[in-house]
Design a protein around this motif. Structure first.
Motif, short mmCIF file in Angstrom:
data_model
loop_
_atom_site.label_atom_id
_atom_site.label_comp_id
_atom_site.label_asym_id
_atom_site.label_seq_id
_atom_site.Cartn_x
_atom_site.Cartn_y
_atom_site.Cartn_z
N PHE A 82 0.82 -1.21 0.00
CA PHE A 82 0.00 0.00 0.00
C PHE A 82 0.85 1.26 0.00
O PHE A 82 1.99 1.26 0.47
CB PHE A 82 -0.91 0.02 1.24
N ALA A 86 0.72 0.55 5.52
CA ALA A 86 -0.27 -0.27 6.22
C ALA A 86 0.35 -1.42 7.01
O ALA A 86 -0.07 -2.56 6.90
CB ALA A 86 -1.32 -0.80 5.24
N TYR A 88 1.05 -3.43 10.53
CA TYR A 88 0.30 -3.59 11.77
C TYR A 88 1.14 -3.03 12.91
O TYR A 88 2.19 -3.57 13.22
CB TYR A 88 -0.02 -5.06 12.03
N PRO B 192 -6.40 3.20 10.47
CA PRO B 192 -6.47 3.44 9.03
C PRO B 192 -7.15 2.28 8.29
O PRO B 192 -6.93 1.12 8.62
CB PRO B 192 -5.01 3.54 8.59
N LEU B 195 -5.05 -0.62 6.83
CA LEU B 195 -4.63 -1.71 7.71
C LEU B 195 -5.58 -2.89 7.60
O LEU B 195 -5.18 -4.04 7.53
CB LEU B 195 -4.65 -1.24 9.17
N GLU B 197 -7.54 -3.48 5.11
CA GLU B 197 -7.45 -4.08 3.78
C GLU B 197 -6.22 -4.97 3.67
O GLU B 197 -6.27 -6.04 3.07
CB GLU B 197 -7.43 -2.98 2.72
N ALA B 198 -5.12 -4.52 4.28
CA ALA B 198 -3.91 -5.35 4.28
C ALA B 198 -4.22 -6.68 4.97
O ALA B 198 -3.80 -7.74 4.50
CB ALA B 198 -2.78 -4.63 4.99
N ALA B 199 -4.98 -6.61 6.06
CA ALA B 199 -5.30 -7.82 6.81
C ALA B 199 -6.21 -8.74 6.00
O ALA B 199 -6.06 -9.96 6.03
CB ALA B 199 -5.96 -7.45 8.13
N VAL B 200 -7.15 -8.15 5.28
CA VAL B 200 -8.04 -8.95 4.44
C VAL B 200 -7.23 -9.66 3.35
O VAL B 200 -7.44 -10.84 3.06
CB VAL B 200 -9.14 -8.07 3.81
N LEU B 204 -7.38 -12.54 6.51
CA LEU B 204 -8.30 -12.49 7.64
C LEU B 204 -9.75 -12.32 7.17
O LEU B 204 -10.01 -11.65 6.18
CB LEU B 204 -7.96 -11.31 8.56
N ARG B 212 -8.34 -9.37 15.65
CA ARG B 212 -6.88 -9.40 15.64
C ARG B 212 -6.24 -8.09 15.21
O ARG B 212 -5.04 -7.89 15.37
CB ARG B 212 -6.40 -10.56 14.76
N ILE B 213 -7.04 -7.21 14.62
CA ILE B 213 -6.47 -5.91 14.21
C ILE B 213 -7.14 -4.78 14.99
O ILE B 213 -6.50 -4.02 15.69
CB ILE B 213 -6.63 -5.68 12.69
N PRO B 216 -7.00 -5.08 19.19
CA PRO B 216 -5.70 -4.74 19.79
C PRO B 216 -5.33 -3.28 19.59
O PRO B 216 -4.74 -2.67 20.48
CB PRO B 216 -4.71 -5.64 19.04
N LEU B 217 -5.70 -2.72 18.45
CA LEU B 217 -5.32 -1.33 18.18
C LEU B 217 -6.18 -0.35 18.96
O LEU B 217 -5.76 0.77 19.24
CB LEU B 217 -5.40 -1.03 16.69
#
Ligand SMILES: Nc1ncnc2c1ncn2[C@@H]1O[C@H](COP(=O)(O)OP(=O)(O)O)[C@@H](O)[C@H]1O
Ligand SMILES: [Mg+2]
Lengths: 369, 303
Positions: A82, A86, A88, B192, B195, B197-200, B204, B212-213, B216-217
Motif C-alpha cells: 500500500f 499499512a 500492523y 487506518p 490496515l 485491507e492489508a489484513a483482508v 483475515l 486481531r487488528i 488490539p489497536l
C-alpha cells in the motif's frame, strides 16, 4: 497462458460515478506492468478490483485462467503493497511479515525459512524485532514489500509504494525494486502517477486516463510512438512541445503554419499526410538549438528565449513562440556554453528534423497519425 | 554569486537575531508554564480537598467530627471506624462489596463486548439507519438518568428481575452502552482503513479483522470504556435504590446509606465506608492505566 486477464472491466461508484470503463488487458507470467496516469484516473480502483477490495460493476478477471471477479481477496493469492505501507503497529516486523503465512497455517519451520530469505533479500534482518513505529520511512517500505514477498503470491500489486519517500530514497528504492523483480520474477502490477518511475521500472506500460486505457506498450514504444496527445504530453519530461496548425502544400513545398511561424518540412518528412489541420508534437531533445547564421531558414522554428534551466549535464531552454512555450534540451558542450551567454529575449532558432515529428489529429482526443 | 563575506555577514545577523528571539521565547514559555501550574494547582485543590476532608473524618472519633478545630495534627486518629464498618452486622459490608464488584465487573465486560461490536459496525460498515442510530445514541445520552428509572423499573419487573443482581447488570449495561459505543467508535475511526485491507489480503475474515487488528489497536479505548462502564455501575445509586430492597442484595452505595439515620448521621462511619468504596475503583483504574497509553497506532502508516 496469461497470468492475469481483464475482460471488459468497468467500475461505477454510487450508480453514477464512472471510474473505469471497458478495461481489457492481458498480462503474462513474470511481467512487470506499470499502470500510469494522472491522479484520479482510476489506477488505484483498477488495482483494488484485481485485489478483490472492490467488486467490478461489469466484466471479468482471470488469474491463471480462473475467474476471480467475485471471489474474496484471500482466494486470489495476491499480495499488495500500500501507498501508506499499512503495517500492523502492534506487531513486530517479523510478525508483520509472517502474519499472512500464519493465517494460512503454514508450518512454523517453513515460515521461519521464508522470513529469513525475504529479510535477507531486503536487508532488514536486523530490524525483525522492532515495531513499525521504530522504523524510518524507507525501512517501513521494505517491510511492507517483505510482507508481500514471503507470501510468494501469484501476483504482486503495488499502489504508489514510493510516493511517500523523499527523492533520493525513491531513486534508490526504484533500483532495488527492479533488482528484486529480476530476482523473484513474480508477475507485478505497479501503480504510479510518476511517468519516470513507470519508464524505468516497467516491462510494459499501461497508460490510463479518464478511466480508459490509452495505450499499452514497452516504455520505448510509448515514448517514441505515443498513441494520442494525452499520452504524448504525459509521458516524458520535459513535456512534449505541441503546436496546433495547418499543413499546406504549395507545389513541392510542404509547410506547417502555426502562429506566425511557417515551418518548411525538410528531409525525412515523408509521412503521407494530406493538407489540413493537425497537432504537431516535438520532444525537447529533438529541438536542439542551431547556430543563428546557418539555421535561420524555413526549417527552423524562430523563438524568443525566456528562461535557461541549467541541469548540469544539459540546459533546458524555455522559449516563446507566438504566445506559446516551447522547450528545447541542449546537451552538447559547445552549445551549452553559447547559451550561457544569451539573455532573455534573445532570438533563437530551433531546427526541426522530419524523422522526429509526432503528428496528431486536431481533435480533443488527438489520435496519432 | 554568494561570496564568503556575504555569507559571514548574514550568518552573524542570523545568530544575533536567534539569540535574542530565543531568549524572549524562553521567557514567554516560562511565564505560560507558570500560569498553567497555578491553574492546575487551583483545580487540583478543588478536586482533592473534599477527598482529604473525608479521609480525615474517617480517621476521627465520632465526638471529634464536629470539632471546629482545623488543626489537622491535633486530632486523635485511628482505624477504628474502618474496622467497625467492615465487621458490623456480621460483616455485611463485605457482602455489599462482593455484590458491587460482581455487578460492576460484569457490567463492564458485557457492556464493552456489546459496544465494541456495535462500534466496529458503526465505524466500518455503511448501512441504512447508521446515522440515525448514532444520533439516537447521543440523544439517549442527553436524558437525565432519573427519567429513565420508571420505564426501566417496569421492564425489569416484567422480566422478573427486580431485587436481583442480573436485573441491575441489565439496567447498568443499558445505561452505559450508548456512550461506550460512541467512545469506541471514535477509537476505531482512528485505525487506518488500509490496515484492515492489508489484513483482508493477508487472509483475515471480517471477524478476524475485528479481533486481531481492530481490538488490539483500540486497546486504549477499550480500557477507557471498561473503566467508564465499571464506574457507572460501581457508583450508581438511584436505580439500585429503586430495584433492590433486600439488604443482602444491596450494592455499596445503598449499603452506605444505612449509616444515615433520621436524627443522627454517622459521618465518621460514612467517611470510612466512602474511602473503602473508592479503593477498589482505584485498583481497577491502576490496573487499566498501562493500557490507556495513547499512540498505539503509531507507525502503521507514513506519518
Ligand atoms: N469508494 C469510492 N466512492 C466513490 N468514488 C470513488 C471511490 N473510490 C474512488 N472514487 C473516485 O474514483 C476516481 C478514481 O480514483 P482512484 O482510483 O483512487 O484514482 P487514482 O488512484 O488514479 O488517483 C476518483 O475520482 C475518486 O474520487
Ligand atoms: Mg491512487
Amino acid at each position: 497462458m496469461s497470468n492475469l486477464s481483464l475482460k471488459n472491466l468497468s467500475k461505477v461508484f454510487d450508480a453514477k460515478t464512472v471510474v473505469l470503463r471497458g478495461i481489457n488487458l492481458e498480462i503474462t507470467q513474470g511481467e512487470f506492468v506499470v499502470l500510469v496516469g494522472p491522479s484520479g484516473c482510476g489506477k488505484s480502483t483498477l488495482l483494488r478490483l484485481i485485489a478483490g477490495l472492490e467488486q467490478p460493476t461489469e466484466g471479468e478477471i482471470f488469474i491463471d485462467g480462473v475467474s476471480v471477479a467475485h471471489k474474496p481477496p484471500v482466494e486470489r493469492d495476491i499480495a499488495m503493497v500500500f501507498q501508506d505501507y499499512a503495517l500492523y503497529p502492534h506487531m513486530t516486523v517479523a510478525e508483520n511479515m509472517t502474519f499472512g503465512l500464519k493465517i494460512r497455517k503454514v508450518p512454523k519451520a517453513v515460515i521461519a525459512e521464508k522470513l529469513k530469505t525475504a529479510s535477507k533479500i531486503l536487508g532488514i534482518e536486523s530490524l525483525l524485532d522492532r515495531k513499525p513505529s521504530q522504523l524510518s520511512g524507507g525501512q517501513r517500505q521494505r517491510v511492507a514489500i517483505g510482507r508481500a514477498i514471503v507470501r510468494e503470491p501469484k501476483l504482486f500489486l503495488f499502489d504508489e509504494p514510493l510516493s511517500n519517500l523523499d527523492a533520493k530514497l525513491r531513486a534508490d528504492m526504484r533500483i532495488d525494486l527492479s533488482a528484486l523483480h529480476q530476482r523473484v520474477g513474480q508477475t507485478s502490477i505497479y501503480v504510479t502517477h510518476d511517468q519516470q518511475e513507470a519508464m524505468t521500472l516497467a516491462d510494459r506500460i499501461v497508460v490510463l486516463d479518464k478511466g480508459e486505457i490509452q495505450q499499452v506498450g514497452t516504455p520505448i514504444e510509448v515514448y517514441n510512438k505515443p498513441a494520442n496527445v494525452g499520452v504524448a504530453t504525459f509521458i516524458g519530461s520535459p513535456t512534449m512541445n505541441l503546436f496546433t496548425g495547418e499543413l499546406l502544400f504549395e507545389g513541392n513545398k510542404k509547410t506547417f503554419r502555426f502562429g506566425d511561424n511557417a515551418l518548411e518540412m525538410g528531409d525525412g518528412f515523408d509521412t503521407p499526410l494530406k493538407p489540413g489541420s493537425y497537432k504537431l508534437g516535438i520532444r525537447a531533445e529533438d529541438l536542439t538549438l542551431g547556430i543563428p547564421e546557418n539555421e535561420k531558414n524555413e526549417t527552423s522554428i524562430r523563438a524568443k528565449l525566456l528562461v535557461k534551466e541549467v541541469h548540469g549535464h544539459e540546459i533546458q531552454v524555455v522559449a516563446e513562440v507566438g504566445g506559446a512555450r516551447i522547450i528545447s534540451r541542449v546537451s552538447e558542450r559547445d552549445l551549452m556554453s553559447r547559451i550561457t551567454g544569451m539573455h532573455k529575449g534573445s532570438e533563437i532558432y530551433l531546427p526541426v528534423h522530419g524523422g522526429n515529428l509526432h503528428w496528431f489529429e486536431n481533435t480533443q482526443h488527438g489520435a496519432r497519425i | 554569486m554568494c561570496s564568503p563575506i556575504y555569507i559571514h555577514a548574514w550568518s552573524k545577523v542570523a545568530c544575533e537575531c536567534g539569540v535574542k528571539e530565543r531568549f524572549l521565547l524562553e521567557q514567554k514559555k516560562k511565564s505560560v508554564l507558570l500560569f498553567n501550574y497555578i491553574i492546575l494547582l487551583v483545580f487540583s485543590f478543588i478536586a482533592l480537598f473534599p477527598l482529604a476532608w473525608i479521609l480525615i473524618t474517617a480517621l476521627k472519633k465520632k465526638e471529634d467530627v464536629f470539632s471546629s478545630s482545623l488543626n489537622i495534627l491535633s486530632g486523635n486518629y485511628s482505624f477504628e471506624n474502618f474496622v467497625y464498618v467492615l465487621t458490623q452486622n456480621d460483616g455485611i459490608f463485605l457482602i455489599w462489596l462482593k455484590n458491587s464488584f460482581i455487578i460492576a465487573i460484569l457490567t463492564a465486560l458485557i457492556c464493552v463486548s456489546l459496544a465494541s461490536g456495535a462500534a466496529f459496525a458503526f465505524s466500518r460498515f455503511r448501512f441504512p439507519g447508521r446515522k440515525q442510530g448514532l444520533y439516537l445514541f447521543m440523544l439517549v445520552q442527553m436524558f437525565p438518568g432519573v427519567i429513565l428509572i420508571i420505564p426501566l423499573y417496569y421492564i425489569i419487573r416484567s422480566l422478573g428481575l427486580l431485587n436481583s443482581i442480573s436485573g441491575l447488570i441489565l439496567a447498568y449495561c443499558a445505561s452505559a452502552l450508548p456512550f461506550s459505543v460512541i467512545m469506541l467508535k471514535g477509537f476505531f475511526d482512528t485505525v487506518p482503513k488500509s490496515l484492515e485491507e492489508a489484513a483482508v489480503i493477508d487472509g483475515l475474515s471480517q471477524w478476524g479483522v475485528f479481533t486481531r487488528i481492530m481490538m488490539p489497536l483500540a486497546l486504549p479505548g477499550i480500557a477507557v470504556t471498561l473503566f467508564f462502564a465499571f464506574i457507572t455501575a460501581w457508583n450508581e445509586f438511584m436505580i439500585a435504590m429503586t430495584f433492590m430492597n433486600e439488604e443482602s442484595q444491596f450494592t455499596l452505595p445503598i449499603g452506605i446509606q444505612t449509616f444515615i439515620h433520621e436524627y443522627n448521621t454517622q459521618w465518621h462511619l460514612m467517611s470510612a465506608a466512602g474511602i473503602l468504596i473508592t479503593l477498589p475503583a482505584l485498583v481497577v483504574f491502576i490496573k487499566l492505566q498501562p493500557l490507556i497509553i495513547s499512540g498505539l497506532t503509531k507507525g502503521a502508516t507514513k506519518s
